[in-house]
Structure formats: C-alpha cells, structure tokens
Scaffold this active site. Structure first.
Site, PDB file in Angstrom:
ATOM      1  N   GLY A  51       1.892   3.157   2.232  1.00  0.00           N
ATOM      2  CA  GLY A  51       2.907   3.201   3.297  1.00  0.00           C
ATOM      3  C   GLY A  51       4.202   2.568   2.802  1.00  0.00           C
ATOM      4  O   GLY A  51       5.291   3.154   2.907  1.00  0.00           O
ATOM      5  N   HIS A  52       4.075   1.372   2.216  1.00  0.00           N
ATOM      6  CA  HIS A  52       5.263   0.694   1.666  1.00  0.00           C
ATOM      7  C   HIS A  52       5.898   1.533   0.556  1.00  0.00           C
ATOM      8  O   HIS A  52       7.119   1.658   0.473  1.00  0.00           O
ATOM      9  CB  HIS A  52       4.870  -0.656   1.065  1.00  0.00           C
ATOM     10  CG  HIS A  52       4.283  -1.638   2.036  1.00  0.00           C
ATOM     11  ND1 HIS A  52       2.986  -2.079   1.943  1.00  0.00           N
ATOM     12  CD2 HIS A  52       4.821  -2.272   3.113  1.00  0.00           C
ATOM     13  CE1 HIS A  52       2.743  -2.954   2.902  1.00  0.00           C
ATOM     14  NE2 HIS A  52       3.833  -3.083   3.643  1.00  0.00           N
TER      15      HIS A  52
ATOM     16  N   SER B 117      -1.559  -3.598   5.666  1.00  0.00           N
ATOM     17  CA  SER B 117      -2.008  -4.701   4.792  1.00  0.00           C
ATOM     18  C   SER B 117      -3.224  -5.387   5.403  1.00  0.00           C
ATOM     19  O   SER B 117      -4.039  -5.964   4.690  1.00  0.00           O
ATOM     20  CB  SER B 117      -0.888  -5.717   4.619  1.00  0.00           C
ATOM     21  OG  SER B 117       0.254  -5.070   4.109  1.00  0.00           O
ATOM     22  N   ARG B 118      -3.345  -5.329   6.719  1.00  0.00           N
ATOM     23  CA  ARG B 118      -4.467  -6.002   7.391  1.00  0.00           C
ATOM     24  C   ARG B 118      -5.785  -5.224   7.239  1.00  0.00           C
ATOM     25  O   ARG B 118      -6.843  -5.767   7.541  1.00  0.00           O
ATOM     26  CB  ARG B 118      -4.157  -6.208   8.871  1.00  0.00           C
ATOM     27  CG  ARG B 118      -3.081  -7.258   9.122  1.00  0.00           C
ATOM     28  CD  ARG B 118      -2.990  -7.628  10.590  1.00  0.00           C
ATOM     29  NE  ARG B 118      -2.138  -8.782  10.799  1.00  0.00           N
ATOM     30  CZ  ARG B 118      -0.824  -8.738  10.967  1.00  0.00           C
ATOM     31  NH1 ARG B 118      -0.208  -7.562  10.929  1.00  0.00           N
ATOM     32  NH2 ARG B 118      -0.125  -9.837  11.158  1.00  0.00           N
TER      33      ARG B 118
ATOM     34  N   GLN C  95       7.620   4.025  10.781  1.00  0.00           N
ATOM     35  CA  GLN C  95       7.293   4.367  12.176  1.00  0.00           C
ATOM     36  C   GLN C  95       6.018   3.653  12.623  1.00  0.00           C
ATOM     37  O   GLN C  95       5.789   3.461  13.811  1.00  0.00           O
ATOM     38  CB  GLN C  95       7.110   5.884  12.291  1.00  0.00           C
ATOM     39  CG  GLN C  95       6.853   6.347  13.715  1.00  0.00           C
ATOM     40  CD  GLN C  95       6.224   7.715  13.774  1.00  0.00           C
ATOM     41  OE1 GLN C  95       6.600   8.611  13.016  1.00  0.00           O
ATOM     42  NE2 GLN C  95       5.273   7.904  14.675  1.00  0.00           N
ATOM     43  N   LYS C  96       5.193   3.260  11.650  1.00  0.00           N
ATOM     44  CA  LYS C  96       3.970   2.506  11.946  1.00  0.00           C
ATOM     45  C   LYS C  96       4.262   1.361  12.927  1.00  0.00           C
ATOM     46  O   LYS C  96       3.492   1.078  13.821  1.00  0.00           O
ATOM     47  CB  LYS C  96       3.404   1.969  10.627  1.00  0.00           C
ATOM     48  CG  LYS C  96       2.381   0.872  10.734  1.00  0.00           C
ATOM     49  CD  LYS C  96       1.042   1.444  11.050  1.00  0.00           C
ATOM     50  CE  LYS C  96      -0.072   0.425  11.129  1.00  0.00           C
ATOM     51  NZ  LYS C  96       0.249  -0.959  11.064  1.00  0.00           N
TER      52      LYS C  96
ATOM     53  N   HIS D  87       0.868  -1.182   0.000  1.00  0.00           N
ATOM     54  CA  HIS D  87       0.000   0.000   0.000  1.00  0.00           C
ATOM     55  C   HIS D  87       0.903   1.228   0.000  1.00  0.00           C
ATOM     56  O   HIS D  87       2.145   1.096  -0.057  1.00  0.00           O
ATOM     57  CB  HIS D  87      -0.938  -0.033   1.217  1.00  0.00           C
ATOM     58  CG  HIS D  87      -0.226  -0.273   2.522  1.00  0.00           C
ATOM     59  ND1 HIS D  87       0.641   0.636   3.068  1.00  0.00           N
ATOM     60  CD2 HIS D  87      -0.224  -1.346   3.364  1.00  0.00           C
ATOM     61  CE1 HIS D  87       1.122   0.171   4.209  1.00  0.00           C
ATOM     62  NE2 HIS D  87       0.625  -1.042   4.406  1.00  0.00           N
TER      63      HIS D  87
HETATM   64  P1  AMP Z   1       4.754  -4.972   6.610  1.00  0.00           P
HETATM   65  O1  AMP Z   1       4.609  -5.398   5.183  1.00  0.00           O
HETATM   66  O2  AMP Z   1       3.466  -4.683   7.286  1.00  0.00           O
HETATM   67  O3  AMP Z   1       5.667  -5.889   7.386  1.00  0.00           O
HETATM   68  O4  AMP Z   1       5.495  -3.583   6.563  1.00  0.00           O
HETATM   69  C1  AMP Z   1       6.709  -3.416   5.887  1.00  0.00           C
HETATM   70  C2  AMP Z   1       7.281  -2.072   6.242  1.00  0.00           C
HETATM   71  O5  AMP Z   1       6.361  -1.052   5.864  1.00  0.00           O
HETATM   72  C3  AMP Z   1       7.525  -1.917   7.748  1.00  0.00           C
HETATM   73  O6  AMP Z   1       8.736  -1.203   7.954  1.00  0.00           O
HETATM   74  C4  AMP Z   1       6.334  -1.107   8.190  1.00  0.00           C
HETATM   75  O7  AMP Z   1       6.569  -0.332   9.341  1.00  0.00           O
HETATM   76  C5  AMP Z   1       6.129  -0.215   6.978  1.00  0.00           C
HETATM   77  N1  AMP Z   1       4.757   0.293   6.971  1.00  0.00           N
HETATM   78  C6  AMP Z   1       3.619  -0.428   7.090  1.00  0.00           C
HETATM   79  N2  AMP Z   1       2.541   0.385   7.109  1.00  0.00           N
HETATM   80  C7  AMP Z   1       3.015   1.647   6.981  1.00  0.00           C
HETATM   81  C8  AMP Z   1       2.403   2.940   6.944  1.00  0.00           C
HETATM   82  N3  AMP Z   1       1.080   3.108   7.019  1.00  0.00           N
HETATM   83  N4  AMP Z   1       3.198   4.023   6.802  1.00  0.00           N
HETATM   84  C9  AMP Z   1       4.545   3.874   6.724  1.00  0.00           C
HETATM   85  N5  AMP Z   1       5.187   2.689   6.768  1.00  0.00           N
HETATM   86  C10 AMP Z   1       4.428   1.586   6.894  1.00  0.00           C
END
Ligand code: AMP
Length: 278
Positions: A36-37, A186-187, A148-149, A34
């Site tokens: 954020g990534h 992602s959730r 930072q999430k 998304h």
């Molecule tokens: P994940 O795929 O959820 O393991 O996240 C991968 C990376 O993306 C991790 O460093 C998370 O902290 C970051 N991340 C996830 N959601 C966000 C968001 N809304 N904003 C910024 N970074 C995010």
C-alpha cells in the site's frame, strides 16, 4: 536514497532541489512498509521530481499506549523497501526532533474530526493534523500522497490544507489489498492465521454493499452489513456507516459521493476499511 533525521538538514537539501526547479512529493508513513505504501510512492514518483517518504510513529495520534508500544518498527527492512522503490529521500526523525516538551496545541478543523474514527479514538486526528502540519512545514511539498485506506484522514488533512490555505496538492491513492481482499495495513502483522480468515468479512461486506447499492435502501444495506459482520466469529464491529463522502455524516439522497466505512476489532487488532459506492 538520502536519509535525514533532522529537520534542518532535510529543509536545506530540499531548498537546494527547489532552486534547481525540482518539485517535491511527500508520502507520510509510520513505517512497517507494505505494498500500500509502495503504491503511494510509485504514484508520487510519476507526479513529482523528488519523492520524500517520512517514517515517524507519531505518539500524539495514539490514544492507546499499548497500541503505540506494539506498533511495528522494522526500520532496516523499510530502508531496503524504499531503496527498491527508488525513493529519493527518507525522513526518519526522533520524537524529540519533531516535538518540544509539553506540546499541547492543536488545530480545530470542525466536526469531521469527531465522527467515526474520531469518536472511537478521541484526539487521534488532532495528533494527525499536528504531525502532518509539521511535516508540511519542514518539507513544503508541492504534492502530498495519502491512501484512501484512511479515507477520513484524507478529508481531515484536506480540510486543514483548505483552512490554512497551504500550497500543497492533496492526492488520494486507491486501497491496495492482498489476494483475499484484506486491505493491507502495518497492523496486519498482529493477525493470527485465524484472524486473517475472519478479517476477510470486512472487504466481503463492503463488496456486497457495493453490489447491492442500487437495490436496497441505505438503512437496509447498513442492517445487512452489520448482521453479516456480527455473524463472523472473532470479529467485534465498532462501526459500519454509509456516509456522505464529503462530510462523513450519514449519506443523504442528494449526496454526490457515498462511501461505506467499517472499523472492527479482529482478535486483538483494530482494522478499518472502506469502499466508495457511488
Ligand atoms: P500508515 O503508515 O498506516 O500511517 O500509512 C501511511 C499512508 O499509507 C497513509 O496515507 C495510508 O492511508 C496509506 N496506506 C496504508 N495502507 C494502505 C493500503 N492498503 N493501500 C493504500 N494506501 C495505504
């Protein structure tokens, strides 16, 4: 964009890049990408020459088999998003490529891994440090970009980097939110329309606490926040803490950085969020 599924081929490719004087940035993810990534990728693109995004749903960091099973894995649309974001390399290994049979080793990074998320999800950060140590070992990034999430995750990995004296610079990127303020995750695909509405209480509460930070004691703020979240239907609070931004123990008057962190179940989905207060 180059796509690798084996450690060896990726390692060889990056070694060649390094010989050509290129720096490498790593953005580790579990996919279902998304904005954020994508913001992490954009930051990595600005700061390093070759950006590697890993997509790996790491089984060892899940302590709930159902959560692991239903974790979204839309790899084709993820590849499209990565191409659009101008990502250089995708590393998308299988579990067998990353783990041998019966791997039980873990790093002990101290009390940080047992607080907050670690209390509700025992072993979670052992799985996180295990997989990130492997990724750092394979990719040898100059810089690694985390959101930072997952504030506690940034601290845990930074501690690992410090203890192992790894030559990687950690970069923490700001939380990306949707229009209503909900932190992207992602959730979130598991949230119903009603859940989404209820979930807004988390960011609203964090904003309220930030606004009121100078006007109340920390105990008062925590009580206000807890009452506000508990009054929202469909939301079951796991924790709301106002913590020292370095140790994640309850904030003290001499804490130089203070962060509010929240975790709650909304419908069937567990969400986390946080905000730096000062
Ligand atoms: P994940 O795929 O959820 O393991 O996240 C991968 C990376 O993306 C991790 O460093 C998370 O902290 C970051 N991340 C996830 N959601 C966000 C968001 N809304 N904003 C910024 N970074 C995010």
């Amino acid at each position: 964009m180059k796509i690798f599924t084996t450690r060896q081929k990726l390692h060889e490719y990056l070694a060649e890049m390094r010989l050509n004087g290129k720096t490498t940035g790593l953005v580790p993810t579990m996919g279902a990408l998304h904005n954020g990534h994508i913001s992490l990728l954009a930051t990595a693109k600005r700061q390093t020459d070759v950006v590697v995004c890993s997509i790996f749903v790491n089984p060892t960091q899940f302590n709930d088999a159902n959560d692991l099973e239903k974790y979204p894995r839309p790899i084709e649309s993820d590849i499209e998003k990565l191409k659009n974001a101008d990502c250089d390399v995708l590393f998308n290994p299988t579990v067998d490529e990353m783990y041998g049979p019966n791997e039980t080793w873990h790093l002990d990074i101290g009390p940080l891994e047992h607080l907050l998320e670690g209390r509700t999800r025992p072993g979670h950060y052992q799985g996180v440090t295990q997989v990130v140590a492997k990724l750092f070992n394979i990719i040898e990034p100059d810089m690694a970009f985390f959101g930072q999430k997952d504030y506690q995750q940034v601290l845990v990995i930074s501690r690992m980097v410090e203890l192992l004296k790894l030559p990687v610079k950690m970069v923490m990127c700001p939380i990306v939110r949707d229009e209503g303020g909900l932190a992207m995750s992602s959730r979130n695909v598991h949230l119903s329309a009603d859940d989404r509405q209820h979930a807004l209480v988390l960011s609203k509460t964090l904003n309220m606490v930030k606004e009121q930070y100078q006007h109340h004691t920390l105990a008062e703020l925590k009580e206000l926040a807890t009452a506000f979240i508990n009054s929202e239907p469909g939301v079951i609070l796991d924790y709301f803490e106002i913590a020292d931004g370095v140790t994640l123990l309850p904030a003290q008057p001499d804490s130089t950085k203070v962060v509010a962190l929240v975790a709650a179940r909304v419908g069937n989905t567990r969400l986390i969020d946080n905000m730096i207060l000062g």
